[in-house]
Design a protein around this motif. Sequence first.
Motif, PDB file in Angstrom:
ATOM      1  N   LEU A 192      -4.123  14.413  -3.569  1.00 16.22           N
ATOM      2  CA  LEU A 192      -3.041  13.434  -3.710  1.00 16.22           C
ATOM      3  C   LEU A 192      -2.485  13.080  -2.337  1.00 16.22           C
ATOM      4  N   ARG A 193      -2.301  11.794  -2.109  1.00 19.53           N
ATOM      5  CA  ARG A 193      -1.700  11.313  -0.864  1.00 19.53           C
ATOM      6  C   ARG A 193      -0.338  10.693  -1.163  1.00 19.53           C
TER       7      ARG A 193
ATOM      8  N   PHE B 230       0.854  14.513 -11.709  1.00 17.32           N
ATOM      9  CA  PHE B 230      -0.337  13.883 -11.136  1.00 17.32           C
ATOM     10  C   PHE B 230      -1.420  14.912 -10.840  1.00 17.32           C
ATOM     11  N   LEU B 231      -1.030  16.044 -10.260  1.00 21.59           N
ATOM     12  CA  LEU B 231      -2.032  17.064  -9.940  1.00 21.59           C
ATOM     13  C   LEU B 231      -2.672  17.621 -11.211  1.00 21.59           C
TER      14      LEU B 231
ATOM     15  N   ILE C 284      -5.149  15.027 -12.396  1.00 22.50           N
ATOM     16  CA  ILE C 284      -6.349  14.991 -11.552  1.00 22.50           C
ATOM     17  C   ILE C 284      -7.288  16.136 -11.920  1.00 22.50           C
TER      18      ILE C 284
ATOM     19  N   ARG D 247      -3.998   8.708  -5.814  1.00 26.09           N
ATOM     20  CA  ARG D 247      -4.921   9.750  -6.275  1.00 26.09           C
ATOM     21  C   ARG D 247      -6.269   9.642  -5.574  1.00 26.09           C
ATOM     22  N   ARG D 248      -6.832  10.807  -5.215  1.00 26.47           N
ATOM     23  CA  ARG D 248      -8.154  10.819  -4.583  1.00 26.47           C
ATOM     24  C   ARG D 248      -9.261  10.587  -5.594  1.00 26.47           C
TER      25      ARG D 248
ATOM     26  N   LYS E  20      -2.658   4.115  -7.769  1.00 24.45           N
ATOM     27  CA  LYS E  20      -1.454   4.165  -6.946  1.00 24.45           C
ATOM     28  C   LYS E  20      -0.230   3.915  -7.820  1.00 24.45           C
TER      29      LYS E  20
ATOM     30  N   VAL F 277      -1.466  18.079  -1.352  1.00 27.98           N
ATOM     31  CA  VAL F 277      -0.791  16.802  -1.090  1.00 27.98           C
ATOM     32  C   VAL F 277      -0.698  16.598   0.415  1.00 27.98           C
TER      33      VAL F 277
ATOM     34  N   LEU G 149       2.400   7.332  -4.424  1.00 31.37           N
ATOM     35  CA  LEU G 149       1.390   8.346  -4.695  1.00 31.37           C
ATOM     36  C   LEU G 149       0.034   7.671  -4.859  1.00 31.37           C
TER      37      LEU G 149
ATOM     38  N   VAL H 285       4.724  14.721  -9.018  1.00 32.50           N
ATOM     39  CA  VAL H 285       3.602  15.304  -8.282  1.00 32.50           C
ATOM     40  C   VAL H 285       2.895  16.341  -9.144  1.00 32.50           C
TER      41      VAL H 285
END
Length: 511
Positions: free
Chosen positions: A373-374, A412-413, A416, A391-392, A397, A316, A389, A409
């Motif tokens: 993740l940003r 999300f990870l 992904i 996602r790459r 978003k 992140v 958040l 988080v």
Amino acid sequence: MADAGAKKSNPNTKSGGKKKEVKKETGLGLSKKKDENFGEWYSEVVVHSEMIEYYNISGCYILRPWTMSIWETMQAFFDAEIKRRKVKNTYFPLFVSPSVLEKEKDHIEGFAPEVAWVTKCGKSELEVPIAIRPTSETIMYPYFSKWIRGHRDLPLKLNQWCNVVRWEFSNPTPFIRSREFLWQEGHTAFATQSEADEEVLEILELYRRIYEEYLAIPVVKGKKSELEKFAGGLYTTSVEAFIPNTGRGVQGATSHCLGQNFAKMFGIEFENEKGGKAMVWQNSWAYSTRTIGVMVMVHGDDRGLVLPPKVAAIQVIVVPVPYKDTNTKEMFEACLTTVDTLTEAGFRVEADLRDNYGPGWKYSHWEMKGVPLRIEIGPRDLEKNQVRLVRRDNSDKVDIPVSNLVERVKDFLDRIQENLFDVAKQKRDASIRVAKTWDEFIEALNQKKMILAPWCDEMEVEEDVKKRTRGETGAAKSLCTPFEQPELPEGTLCFASGKAAKKWTYWGRSY
């Protein structure tokens, strides 16, 4: 993908001060697209994402920290797993004498074109040249014969994390085909074949887990043909990956049963429980930094690297998004608090608080490096006690309350990681073609497919397939015979010879 120097983006010729200088200095952004020029796209990605730097000796590369962190994550997993299986780490010298190297003829013939030799020391010629290890069977096994005396000395299970040198001359490619690379190599000896057979498959399963669970890459577990097996071994198993963009298979990792061939050559025998003499059964198994190149090829896109969260050095990245005349102190403090919260929860996270780059540049920079993740924090996010958040993998978003930060988080990870595998598997599966005739085989090969075809399992037929398909892009060969065999109806004929088929085998061009 020939070895080439690092590509640089054309400098921005427009006026505008800082943005122009930043782009010129860093080469931010790719000039090639993955679907249009895969080779140059790959070369740009591995440099611009700061994975490698080109070295002044062709085929050798500097592995930068971004790469080494991935290698260390896989190493930590694998090292713990083999230690659970009572494998012990060791280290043997880099050099091998020609008399030992050439002792096992079939083995050395398989590596002879790639063996590098030391012939001079200073200005003096060495009386006897010394080889640099391409693999360590012939280095280690003379000492196995010294250490193994009786059945109580078995099994002997050793592994070393090291480098090897194979002097590739055609198209060296970072990670995939380099003249020096990092790997682990396990070497084990058993009293019985059944013990050796069992370990071969256990290790192969660990390799599958590295690819599928860590790198999010689908692989096929199977057995190599007699033509493609490890030189001097009894049989070879492998995990095979596939790159849809190039239509090429990749031998991802191998687990070999060496049988008793090396034991006979090096006199590795033991006294069994009945007092008689017997030869040991041996295995060797390895995976290398090639794994990282496969990951780049499979997941990367036109914005750069895409890293699975399990192996990313930074999972992140937190980026402040100040507006004009914004007081950044509170925003920076919120970023650092976010980093602390997520770090305490076990995530690998950093904040990019550099004030000489704007948010847009930072987005592109961390996307190029593949951070999964940003988190963006701007003035409105502070007001609402939330973060954004991004996602790459798919650019989705979502704004979430700070109170749910850790749970969201993690979710999300996990998504992904799962999505990268699912997308890669869909693309791989869409690239598989069943070919029951030669015409179907050639059509699928020309379409850059991975081909599943019925085969008579004859070496002469495989050699003929190689000859008939040889061209500028290389010849087709068997990749592996999958352990999970589709039904083979009675009367099915081999696609290449017309003889009775014995099994289904994957075929294609490969790296």
